[in-house]
Write an enzyme that holds these catalytic residues in place. Structure first.
Site, PDB file in Angstrom:
ATOM      1  N   GLU A   7      -0.502  24.925  12.159  1.00 14.39           N
ATOM      2  CA  GLU A   7      -1.832  25.167  12.729  1.00 14.39           C
ATOM      3  C   GLU A   7      -2.946  24.511  11.917  1.00 14.39           C
ATOM      4  OE1 GLU A   7      -2.558  29.390  12.926  1.00 14.39           O
ATOM      5  OE2 GLU A   7      -1.609  29.750  10.992  1.00 14.39           O
ATOM      6  N   ASP A  27      -5.707  27.638  16.141  1.00 11.27           N
ATOM      7  CA  ASP A  27      -6.275  27.175  14.870  1.00 11.27           C
ATOM      8  C   ASP A  27      -6.172  25.665  14.736  1.00 11.27           C
ATOM      9  OD1 ASP A  27      -7.410  29.341  13.426  1.00 11.27           O
ATOM     10  OD2 ASP A  27      -5.406  30.194  13.325  1.00 11.27           O
ATOM     11  N   HIS A  78      -9.897  36.937  17.991  1.00  7.64           N
ATOM     12  CA  HIS A  78      -8.683  37.737  18.093  1.00  7.64           C
ATOM     13  C   HIS A  78      -8.886  38.947  18.998  1.00  7.64           C
ATOM     14  CE1 HIS A  78      -7.335  35.183  14.801  1.00  7.64           C
ATOM     15  NE2 HIS A  78      -6.172  35.374  15.370  1.00  7.64           N
ATOM     16  N   CYS A 113       2.844  28.726  20.110  1.00 11.67           N
ATOM     17  CA  CYS A 113       2.516  30.138  20.316  1.00 11.67           C
ATOM     18  C   CYS A 113       1.016  30.347  20.474  1.00 11.67           C
ATOM     19  CB  CYS A 113       3.059  30.997  19.172  1.00 11.67           C
ATOM     20  SG  CYS A 113       2.407  30.538  17.567  1.00 11.67           S
TER      21      CYS A 113
END
Ligand code: PEP
Ligand code: MG
Length: 544
Positions: free
Chosen positions: A432, A456, A189, A503
């Protein structure tokens, strides 16, 4: 000049002064004694003066930023640092037990945090985090290992082993040009956030890099190749500046697409939205001409701090985002804490396998109050724009129904309190996990939209930890299994007439845009800096 070969994460060039960040380790495993208590008392006094100065600077910054909650926290830290009981306890450990100053502070930390942990009032109980913070700062000052963010100069490149997403948020982004890490992961992240903020990042530079670089060195990052140059020679600087000029020209060309629609050659309109983590990114989204926001990673509101954001604080953030986007749709994902986004105050036990552990809605279903506070803030903000709420890490119909039930209860409570909210808030899911993709026919019947979280989805489909660079080569984003799951999800969404987007990072990969659109994907959400490039690709595709 020295050259290091890393992995580029953000496609841009950055040249600036090194700010070397060597992480502090304040853990003290066994007692350390000192024969001279007077010296230790003097060391403690000096460290305390420095800690007070740092805390005051943080308080001033919070006031400047109009952040009353943070200011209150630093004010209480300042008071605690001056508290007689706390100070005498440390001094007594030094005098009576001949401990060195660090260990005396460490022992006081254990004593005081245990006292707070045993209190009945949950607010007071949570204050043990403040004690931990204060003591860690004191120990860091004693060991001169503190990070002085105020030393961050304009146009600097932060050189570190790696940093956490929370630390990235805490930097003053106006002074930052790039990051150069000896370790790191492309899929972390931290990397995602750097990309969304368009901050150059090169990772995997090796231990030698951090050992040899010093503050003030000139660092040049080629984010396209991952190369990092320490004190680059004139020829290298000239070449990097040439690439930078080309980059500026390329962006000027893309700017001409602003105001144009993202339609394929045969007329299918694709929504291209932006991903953000904080309200500060709204100007970049507006400037990108995105059709909306396809993902707000709301967990960033919870990172880089030591207590829960209150309902009002969250409400203000969501309101700012919604107002900033006017009538355009904004999808706010509920908190996806866990895995690499760890937050001490959530009190999640240490897990062997955090990516598969208590993460996102799993925490929310275990501790519903956390989710209820967030949902109340979201629904209250919903009257200021066009909001959709999205739940991450879904694996079953039952948990989805439980989440919808919590939403309904929150709305009911707001209604009875006469607090307005919009009745048009859509509920969607991040698809995900392979489980969610496989049962997407059932899920499509109970929600309003899907958004595929391919970052993910790839890690869980291929059983490869996205944080572990050792398995990078197995984390094949083009694997057939991943595309089959995307196809299944897109088909099931279409059969139930709900929109389906992507996304995750794959949305910005123009080499697969045609394939994804042909599967029926109808919206893509990418970092703001990628919106126009993607629009250019979409406008060159023929679907039939
Ligand atoms: C994803 O998993 O693709 C996603 C969009 O969410 P995150 O990267 O924040 O886990
Ligand atoms: Mg995800």
């Amino acid at each position: 000049m020295r050259k290091y070969h890393g992995k580029g994460v953000c496609n841009t060039i950055a040249i600036g002064e090194a700010f070397v960040l060597k992480k502090q380790d304040t853990r003290i495993d066994s007692p350390v004694y000192s024969a001279n208590s007077d010296i230790e008392l003097k060391r403690f006094k000096k460290a305390k003066t420095l800690a007070l100065k740092q805390t005051k600077a943080l308080y001033d910054k919070a006031i400047q930023m109009n952040n009353k909650i943070s200011a209150d926290i630093f004010e209480s830290h300042y008071m605690m640092l001056q508290d007689n009981g706390f100070n005498n306890c440390i001094k007594n450990y030094i005098k009576d037990e001949s401990l060195n100053a660090e260990h005396a502070v460490f022992k006081a930390l254990n004593l005081f945090s245990d006292r707070f942990k045993n209190l009945d009032d949950p607010y007071m109980r949570a204050r043990h985090f403040d004690i931990k913070d204060i003591c860690e700062r004191l120990i860091a000052c004693l060991q001169e290992k503190y990070i002085s963010y105020s030393k961050l100069k304009y146009d600097c490149i932060v050189c570190a082993n790696d940093i956490t997403p929370g630390e990235l948020i805490n930097f003053d982004h106006s002074k930052l040009l790039g990051f150069a890490f000896s370790c790191g992961s492309v899929h972390s992240h931290t990397a995602i956030l750097a990309k969304s903020l368009n901050i150059a990042l090169s990772i995997h530079l090796g231990d030698g890099f951090l050992a040899s670089v010093k503050n003030g060195d000139i660092i040049a990052i080629n984010g396209y190749t991952g190369e990092v140059f320490v004190n680059p020679d004139d020829k290298t600087l000239k070449e990097l500046n040439r690439i930078k000029t080309e980059e500026v020209l390329w962006h000027a060309k893309l700017d001409k697409l602003k105001g144009k629609t993202s339609k394929t050659l045969d007329g299918k309109k694709i929504r291209i939205c932006a991903n953000i983590a904080t309200p500060n990114e709204i100007p970049a989204v507006i400037n990108s001409d995105a059709d909306g926001i396809g993902l707000v990673r709301s967990e960033f509101l919870y990172l880089g701090r030591d207590n829960f954001p209150t309902e009002d604080e969250q409400f203000l953030s969501y309101k700012t985002i919604l107002e900033g986007m006017g009538s355009k749709n904004v999808i706010i994902r509920t908190l996806d804490i866990g895995s690499d986004k760890k937050v001490d105050y959530f009190n999640i036990p240490k897990e062997k396998n955090p990516a598969m552990g208590l993460r996102a809605i799993r925490i929310c279903l275990k501790k519903p109050d956390i989710l209820i506070t967030q949902l109340r803030a979201l629904y209250r903000a919903s009257v200021y724009g066009n909001l959709s709420i999205m739940f991450p890490m879904i694996t079953s119909v039952d948990e989805t129904l439980s989440l919808i039930d919590i939403c309904n209860k929150v709305k009911q409570a707001l209604l009875s309190e006469n607090i307005p909210f919009s009745n048009n808030v859509k509920i969607g899911l991040t698809i995900e996990t392979p489980a969610a993709a496989i049962i997407s026919d059932q899920l499509a019947k109970i929600v309003d939209f899907f958004s595929l979280g391919t970052n993910d989805l790839i890690q869980y489909t291929l059983a490869c930890d996205r944080e572990n660079s050792e398995v990078d080569k197995f984390l094949d984003k083009y694997h057939d299994a991943v595309f089959k799951l995307i196809e299944i999800t897109a088909k099931n969404a279409q059969d139930s007439s709900i929109p389906v987007g992507i996304c995750g990072d794959l949305a910005a990969d123009t080499s697969v845009t045609e394939k994804l659109l042909k599967m029926g994907i109808d919206n893509l959400s990418v970092p703001a800096s990628d919106v126009l490039n993607l629009r250019k690709t979409v406008r060159s595709i023929r679907l039939n």
